[in-house]
Design an enzyme around this catalytic site. Structure first.
Site, PDB file in Angstrom:
ATOM      1  N   ASP A 129     -89.796  -9.259  -5.511  1.00  0.00           N
ATOM      2  CA  ASP A 129     -89.307  -8.665  -6.757  1.00  0.00           C
ATOM      3  C   ASP A 129     -90.033  -7.366  -7.081  1.00  0.00           C
ATOM      4  OD1 ASP A 129     -87.632 -10.824  -7.040  1.00  0.00           O
ATOM      5  OD2 ASP A 129     -88.950 -11.920  -8.390  1.00  0.00           O
ATOM      6  N   ASP A 149     -94.426  -8.686  -1.097  1.00  0.00           N
ATOM      7  CA  ASP A 149     -93.857  -9.266  -2.298  1.00  0.00           C
ATOM      8  C   ASP A 149     -92.373  -8.902  -2.288  1.00  0.00           C
ATOM      9  OD1 ASP A 149     -93.654 -10.254  -5.029  1.00  0.00           O
ATOM     10  OD2 ASP A 149     -93.609  -8.149  -5.628  1.00  0.00           O
TER      11      ASP A 149
END
Length: 262
Positions: free
Chosen positions: A58, A56
């Site tokens: 963010d 991922d």
């Protein structure tokens, strides 16, 4: 014969031997501990021999939430931040949260470009070293993000990750640069989208072992089809993710150390 009591139960004792019953609660605690340790070891083993690792972006690869930074830059930070928290915690569908947040932000192309120039994403400590080490070991690295491709591509370039290894959402603009919505056909635009990307990667590349690393609910739900999930809390700790992760880390150094065991 003397009589002993342990948590209300009599226990017989003789001159040469004490026969103590182990409390049931202790047995259950030990069993849970063994299962937890086994799950951690299995996840570590899968990570060490992974064909691909998907991150991922963010609050994982970078310190901030890209959409929150964009909202703040456009003057609507407070209104958007709470929706991000709900989306990452799993209390609202990701697509709904994304739609509502972007309808508030309504950023222009110029604003997005200026954000990247004036406030570039800050890499989480240790991620560059980790990605370099994975590449050295010929483990493929992908970025799968519910954020925006224009920002994620900038991050990928800093980490020497090929742009065709980036999966993220696309903001659409009119010819005059004004906001025109987002590409709702991208798998990352909806809940379960990261899992769809991983399934596609396994099918296209023949990967047997794919590990997902992330901080949010949308990362957690990507396993399966991911072979394993590693929860990351180095920037923000989300209780649901921490509780449900078989291996939860707060620093990329922990993953680097694990690779040294190969």
């Amino acid at each position: 014969m003397a009589r002993l009591f342990l948590i209300g139960e009599p226990i017989e004792s003789g001159p040469s031997q004490l026969m103590l019953k182990r409390p049931a609660s202790l047995c259950l605690t030990n069993a849970r501990l063994i299962r937890t340790m086994t799950a951690i070891q299995e996840t570590k083993e899968l990570f060490r021999r992974a064909d691909a690792v998907c991150f991922d972006v963010d609050s994982t690869v970078i310190k901030e939430e890209g959409i929150d930074e964009l909202a703040k830059f456009c003057g609507v930070g407070d209104a958007v931040r709470e929706m991000t928290r709900k989306a990452m915690g799993g209390s609202m569908t990701f697509k709904k949260a994304l739609t509502e947040r972007l309808s508030i932000i309504r950023c222009s192309r110029e604003q997005v470009n200026k954000l990247i120039t004036d406030h570039p994403p800050q890499l989480t400590p240790g991620i560059k070293e980790l990605v370099d080490r994975l590449h050295e070991r010929n483990i493929k690295v992908f970025l799968i993000s519910g954020g925006f491709r224009c920002i994620v591509e900038h991050v990928a370039s800093q980490l020497n990750i090929p742009l065709h290894h980036v999966y993220a959402n696309r903001i659409k603009f009119y010819f005059n640069g004004e906001y025109a919505g987002f590409d709702e056909t991208q798998p990352t635009a909806e809940s379960g989208g990261k899992g769809k990307v991983i399934s596609m990667l396994k099918e296209q590349h023949g990967f047997k072992t794919v590990v997902m690393v992330g901080d949010g609910a949308t990362d957690l739900e990507a396993c399966p089809p991911a072979s394993a999930f590693i929860g990351f809390g180095g920037n923000v700790v989300r209780a649901q993710v921490k509780e449900r992760s078989s291996w939860y880390v707060t620093s990329f150094d922990e993953l680097l150390k694990e690779l040294e065991k190969i």
